[in-house]
Design an enzyme around this catalytic site. Structure first.
Site, mmCIF file in Angstrom:
data_model
loop_
_atom_site.group_PDB
_atom_site.id
_atom_site.type_symbol
_atom_site.label_atom_id
_atom_site.label_comp_id
_atom_site.label_asym_id
_atom_site.label_seq_id
_atom_site.Cartn_x
_atom_site.Cartn_y
_atom_site.Cartn_z
ATOM 1 N N ASP A 188 0.870 -1.176 0.000
ATOM 2 C CA ASP A 188 0.000 0.000 0.000
ATOM 3 C C ASP A 188 0.905 1.224 0.000
ATOM 4 O O ASP A 188 1.676 1.432 0.949
ATOM 5 C CB ASP A 188 -0.895 0.011 1.242
ATOM 6 C CG ASP A 188 -1.910 -1.128 1.234
ATOM 7 O OD1 ASP A 188 -2.460 -1.407 0.166
ATOM 8 O OD2 ASP A 188 -2.129 -1.726 2.302
ATOM 9 N N ASP A 206 -13.503 -3.872 -1.983
ATOM 10 C CA ASP A 206 -13.352 -3.644 -0.549
ATOM 11 C C ASP A 206 -14.735 -3.759 0.082
ATOM 12 O O ASP A 206 -15.664 -3.041 -0.307
ATOM 13 C CB ASP A 206 -12.778 -2.259 -0.261
ATOM 14 C CG ASP A 206 -11.375 -2.084 -0.824
ATOM 15 O OD1 ASP A 206 -10.667 -3.099 -0.971
ATOM 16 O OD2 ASP A 206 -10.983 -0.934 -1.106
#
Length: 274
Positions: free
Chosen positions: A11, A130
């Protein structure tokens, strides 16, 4: 025989690898190029590079960091963040990505998945989903005022899709959206549990399994890995084709190599580092 894959996620925010819990309280973990090279040497099957703030800030993913990472890797690199059209996908592929993960833009305009699959091939298109478990919608609004009973499907919790790095609720149901993504041409689904992200409590096997049973494309389990046992559960119980983690590798809780050895010892088909 298809091998079970262990994937490491980077990330990236402002050119640095970060990690938090449930997408919040991000901490600096290091340089993406250095970490990617290290994980490849440990036996990672793929690297996923996600620009976590690109969509929220309305900008494109950072091409320089992507190119520098791709130049050093021999394993596949998937990149996501800041994508709104097929030209953005082309730009990332030219920068060195092997696959491109699309989340926010696909929810906003699902036809993007079809367009990308036609232009680049489904093998390049990853639908990133997500999801968060939320209370059910409550009693129906069709005049049925009878009180809900235990087990009533109207009150059963459901997995809802979020966009913009987990910040924006969409109202979409995650399993149905995963099925639609596959039908529209996504060659792979990256399924992240927001509730489990960074908790090290294990992957959400219910979420992963519910999607994996409904689609014919590979499903990547993401969010919650705490040890080798959780990877084993993702493959055996939830039927994931791959499992992804970040924090446990960044912080040295366990190495990629140790996870692969544990999976091999349990009889799973994996590629071991030479």
């Amino acid at each position: 025989m298809l091998l079970d894959r262990v994937i490491v996620c980077l990330d990236v925010d402002a050119g640095r690898v970060v990690k938090g819990v449930r997408f919040r309280a991000l901490r600096d973990m290091g340089d993406p190029v250095e970490l990617a090279v290290r994980y490849e040497a440990e036996g990672a099957d793929e690297i996923v590079f996600l620009d976590v703030s690109a969509s929220a800030q309305g900008r494109r993913a950072m091409l320089d960091a992507i190119t520098r990472t791709a130049e050093r890797l021999f394993i596949p690199l998937t990149v996501g963040g800041g994508i709104s059209r097929t030209d953005d996908i082309a730009r990332l592929l030219r920068a060195g990505a092997d696959k491109v993960a699309v989340n926010t833009a696909a929810v906003r305009r699902p036809e993007l998945l079809e367009e990308a699959a036609v232009r680049f091939g489904s093998q390049c298109v990853v639908a990133s989903i997500d999801a968060r478990l939320e209370p059910g919608p409550g009693p129906a609004s069709d005049g049925d005022s009878a009180p809900a009973r235990p087990g009533d499907p109207r009150t059963r919790p459901v997995y809802r899709v979020y966009t913009h790095g987990g910040r924006t609720p969409t109202g979409r149901e995650a399993v149905a959206w995963g099925v639609e993504c596959a039908h529209r041409g996504a060659g792979e689904l990256l399924l992240t549990s927001i509730d489990r992200d960074g908790t090290r409590e294990g992957f959400d096997l219910d979420l992963t399994g519910a999607v994996a049973r409904r689609v014919s494309v590979p499903v990547i389990a993401s969010g919650g890995a705490g040890g080798a046992r959780h990877f084993l559960d993702a493959f055996r119980t939830a039927r994931a084709s791959a499992a992804l983690a970040a924090g446990i590798f960044h912080e040295g809780v366990i190495t990629v190599g140790d996870v692969k050895k544990a999976l091999a010892s349990a009889g799973l088909p994996v590629r071991l580092a030479v």
